[in-house]
Structures are given as structure tokens and as C-alpha cells.
Design an enzyme around this catalytic site. Structure first.
Site, PDB file in Angstrom:
ATOM      1  N   GLY A 106       0.861  -1.189   0.000  1.00 59.01           N
ATOM      2  CA  GLY A 106       0.000   0.000   0.000  1.00 59.01           C
ATOM      3  C   GLY A 106       0.893   1.235   0.000  1.00 59.01           C
ATOM      4  O   GLY A 106       2.099   1.151  -0.288  1.00 59.01           O
ATOM      5  N   GLY A 120       3.881   1.007   2.566  1.00 64.29           N
ATOM      6  CA  GLY A 120       4.824  -0.032   2.134  1.00 64.29           C
ATOM      7  C   GLY A 120       5.627   0.418   0.931  1.00 64.29           C
ATOM      8  O   GLY A 120       6.854   0.243   0.877  1.00 64.29           O
ATOM      9  N   LYS A 166      -2.190   8.128  18.509  1.00 63.26           N
ATOM     10  CA  LYS A 166      -2.637   8.081  17.112  1.00 63.26           C
ATOM     11  C   LYS A 166      -4.065   7.525  17.047  1.00 63.26           C
ATOM     12  O   LYS A 166      -4.898   8.010  16.282  1.00 63.26           O
ATOM     13  CB  LYS A 166      -1.683   7.220  16.272  1.00 63.26           C
ATOM     14  N   ASN A 217      -7.371   9.139  15.287  1.00 66.90           N
ATOM     15  CA  ASN A 217      -8.134   8.358  14.306  1.00 66.90           C
ATOM     16  C   ASN A 217      -9.579   8.124  14.762  1.00 66.90           C
ATOM     17  O   ASN A 217     -10.504   8.180  13.942  1.00 66.90           O
ATOM     18  CB  ASN A 217      -7.452   7.012  14.029  1.00 66.90           C
ATOM     19  N   ASN A 262     -11.648   9.759  11.793  1.00 71.51           N
ATOM     20  CA  ASN A 262     -11.952   8.845  10.685  1.00 71.51           C
ATOM     21  C   ASN A 262     -13.425   8.431  10.581  1.00 71.51           C
ATOM     22  O   ASN A 262     -14.026   8.578   9.502  1.00 71.51           O
ATOM     23  CB  ASN A 262     -11.039   7.620  10.747  1.00 71.51           C
ATOM     24  N   ASN A 284     -11.547  16.184   6.023  1.00 69.74           N
ATOM     25  CA  ASN A 284     -11.160  16.343   7.433  1.00 69.74           C
ATOM     26  C   ASN A 284     -11.473  17.751   7.931  1.00 69.74           C
ATOM     27  O   ASN A 284     -11.953  17.936   9.054  1.00 69.74           O
ATOM     28  CB  ASN A 284      -9.663  16.075   7.616  1.00 69.74           C
TER      29      ASN A 284
HETATM   30  O1  PAF Z   1      -6.244   7.982   8.812  1.00 71.67           O
HETATM   31  C1  PAF Z   1      -6.058   9.123   8.357  1.00 71.67           C
HETATM   32  O2  PAF Z   1      -6.594   9.508   7.322  1.00 71.67           O
HETATM   33  C2  PAF Z   1      -5.096  10.038   9.091  1.00 71.67           C
HETATM   34  O3  PAF Z   1      -4.470   9.304  10.097  1.00 71.67           O
HETATM   35  C3  PAF Z   1      -5.717  11.314   9.662  1.00 71.67           C
HETATM   36  C4  PAF Z   1      -4.848  11.850  10.753  1.00 71.67           C
HETATM   37  C5  PAF Z   1      -7.095  11.090  10.169  1.00 71.67           C
HETATM   38  C6  PAF Z   1      -5.663  12.432   8.682  1.00 71.67           C
HETATM   39  O4  PAF Z   1      -6.238  12.204   7.454  1.00 71.67           O
END
Ligand code: PAF
Length: 308
Positions: free
Chosen positions: A9, A12, A181, A185, A189, A199
Site C-alpha cells: 500500500g 509499504g 494516534k 483516528n 476517521n 477532514n
Molecule cells: O487515517 C487518516 O486519514 C489520518 O491518520 C488522519 C490523521 C485522520 C488524517 O487524514
């Protein structure tokens, strides 16, 4: 020493190209004959970054090959990583080292349990990358990759050669970094996935900002109970800052939904809800989003079946 990359991906491909460019021997593992043939037709990875386009030729093998693997970078989607590891298990020895680089939480612990904690390094990256086409990666945002070992503060960084072009940091508490993180997320997300928005809209549409605030408060309750220190300011402020900084981006989860691919919702919000259950903490807004994204996945899966 040779690196083998499993998971071609965006991350990678970015790591593979950077290793090749730094003169480190590197190869890819591809799991299906169709992907392998698609790669053989190209023979390398194209890296697009501030310096332009660089073609980085490198060999590939099928997972079933017998060539031993000394250093494995495992960077598949989180839901796929255990199956991916099993596909090359016969090529690993007790000396092999594994660096796991993926979103979410939970699978890192499972991989460490399967392979033995001492041989597994865990990474968490803020580098931004996306695939323009298969095996053509755009390095869109320069970040940093924190690397550490679960339950060990003193793990050394892996050997990536002196010319490696990504920024690395030895992390004495990688678990806390993974939680930070995860927090971002969990806040960004699923909301962008269900509202089908960029975002940045989480910071400009009042209803979305309010929902993000509630998610952050719920998350903080779980982190506090687990003894995890998040950021030096409220999570809501941090998450809104990330949403603004990546304002034009579509989150990885929304991209997965749009491309009718499975998402990492189980390893992100699913993991949080499970932790909340263990602690007896209520996280109704995360739980509702978990259900909504599951439903979106089912709906997109059905429409993909309908198309094929
Ligand atoms: O997963 C994602 O897209 C990213 O980690 C984040 C920080 C939400 C920004 O697009």
C-alpha cells in the site's frame, strides 16, 4: 541487511522506495499471482515527492516462495496483518526481525504474541502518503515514524542505512504513541466516513465539531482509566488541529468506503469500545459510529457484489 516489504500500500511502497533510494537491498512480497504479474510488468515502485519522480526498481517474490526473510516490514491493513504474517511464516527464522507499521491497536499485540515480543518492533507514523496508481506512491506530507518495542523502553532502531530518507525516532513508550494516534483516528476517521466529508469540515461545520468534542471526551475517560497520557492539551483541541492541518484530505477510512474496501473500524473504534467494556466505561457515541461504519461497509460490500 536485506529488507522484505509485505503490504504494498502507500506506506509499504514509500518505505520500499526510500530503502532502494538509500542503497539498501529491498524486495516486495506479493500474495496473489495477479498482483505479482501486475508488479512484474512495472518492475519497480515510482516515488513522487519534492524532488520529482523517481523509479525505484526492485525484485518481488510470491509469499509462497522459499527465500528466507531476515528483516520484514509488515505494513498491510491492520485487519489483514495476521493472515499476511502467516503467509510468510515458513520464510522466517528465530533470527528474523519484524517491524510492524499500521493503524489502529490490538493487532500489534497479537503479532508480538505470535512471533515473540523480542523480535517485533512496532512503529507509528505521521508520514502522509497515497497511491496515485498501483506501485506509484505520492509522499504528500513529511512526518516522523516512532519505533519501539512493546513492554521495553530500550529497543534500538532497526538498521535502515545512513541514507534513509524518512525521519525516525526511537520511542521508549510506543504503546502510548499508538494510543495517541488511535485517539486522533477515533475522533476523525469514522465521523468523516459517515458524513462523507473532508477532514477540515470537522472544524468548520458546528454539528460535526460538537460530535468530535463528545467523542474526544469519551476517549479521554478510557485513556485516563488505562493510565495513558494523551496530549499536553485537551484531545478535542489536538484533533481539531489535525483536522485543520489535513483539511483538504479525505481520511483513510472515508477513502476505503468510497473505494468499497473494508475499513479499519474494528482496529480503531472497535478496539476503543472493547477497552471501554473491559473498564466498564460507557462510550455511546463511539459505539454508535462503530455500528454506522459497519453498516456502511455492509452496504458498499453489497453494492460491489451487485456490480461484479
Ligand atoms: O487515517 C487518516 O486519514 C489520518 O491518520 C488522519 C490523521 C485522520 C488524517 O487524514
Amino acid at each position: 541487511m536485506h529488507w522484505t516489504i509485505l503490504g504494498a500500500g502507500a506506506i509499504g511502497c514509500l518505505w520500499a522506495a526510500q530503502l532502494q533510494r538509500a542503497g539498501v537491498p529491498v524486495s516486495l512480497v506479493l500474495r496473489s499471482p495477479a498482483r505479482f504479474a501486475q508488479y512484474q510488468a512495472k518492475g519497480g515502485i515510482t516515488l513522487i515527492d519534492g524532488t520529482g519522480e523517481t523509479f525505484c526498481p526492485m525484485p518481488a517474490t510470491l509469499a509462497a516462495a522459499q527465500t528466507p526473510i531476515r528483516q520484514l516490514l509488515l505494513c498491510t491493513k491492520a485487519y489483514d496483518s495476521l493472515a499476511a504474517l502467516e503467509s510468510v511464516w515458513h520464510r522466517l527464522s528465530t533470527d528474523s526481525r519484524i517491524l510492524v507499521l499500521q493503524n489502529g491497536l490490538g493487532t500489534q499485540q497479537q503479532i508480538a504474541a505470535r512471533a515473540g515480543k523480542a523480535r517485533v518492533l512496532i512503529g507509528s507514523t505521521t508520514d502522509g502518503a497515497y497511491l496515485r496508481a498501483p506501485f506509484e506512491v505520492v509522499h504528500a506530507g513529511h512526518g516522523e515514524t516512532a519505533i519501539g518495542q512493546l513492554g521495553c523502553a530500550a529497543a534500538r532502531l532497526p538498521d535502515l542505512g545512513p541514507g534513509f530518507g524518512l525521519q525516525l525516532r526511537q520511542d521508549p513508550n510506543i504503546e502510548a504513541t499508538l494510543w495517541r494516534k488511535l485517539a486522533i483516528n477515533c475522533a476523525i476517521n469514522p465521523l468523516t466516513a459517515v458524513h462523507d466529508c473532508r477532514n477540515g469540515e470537522l472544524a468548520t461545520v458546528p454539528a460535526y465539531t460538537q460530535a468530535l468534542g463528545i467523542l474526544c471526551t469519551e476517549f479521554e475517560a478510557v485513556a485516563r482509566a488505562r493510565g495513558i497520557v494523551l496530549f499536553d492539551r485537551p484531545l478535542q483541541e489536538q484533533a481539531l488541529q489535525v483536522a485543520r492541518n489535513t483539511g483538504d484530505n479525505y481520511s483513510s477510512m472515508l477513502q476505503d468506503i468510497r473505494h468499497k474496501r473494508p475499513t479499519e473500524i474494528e482496529q480503531i473504534t472497535g478496539f476503543l469500545c472493547h477497552q471501554a467494556d473491559l473498564l466498564g466505561i460507557d462510550v455511546p457515541h463511539h459505539r454508535a459510529l462503530l455500528e454506522q461504519v459497519r453498516q456502511l461497509e455492509t452496504a458498499t460490500f453489497r453494492s460491489r457484489q451487485h456490480e461484479s
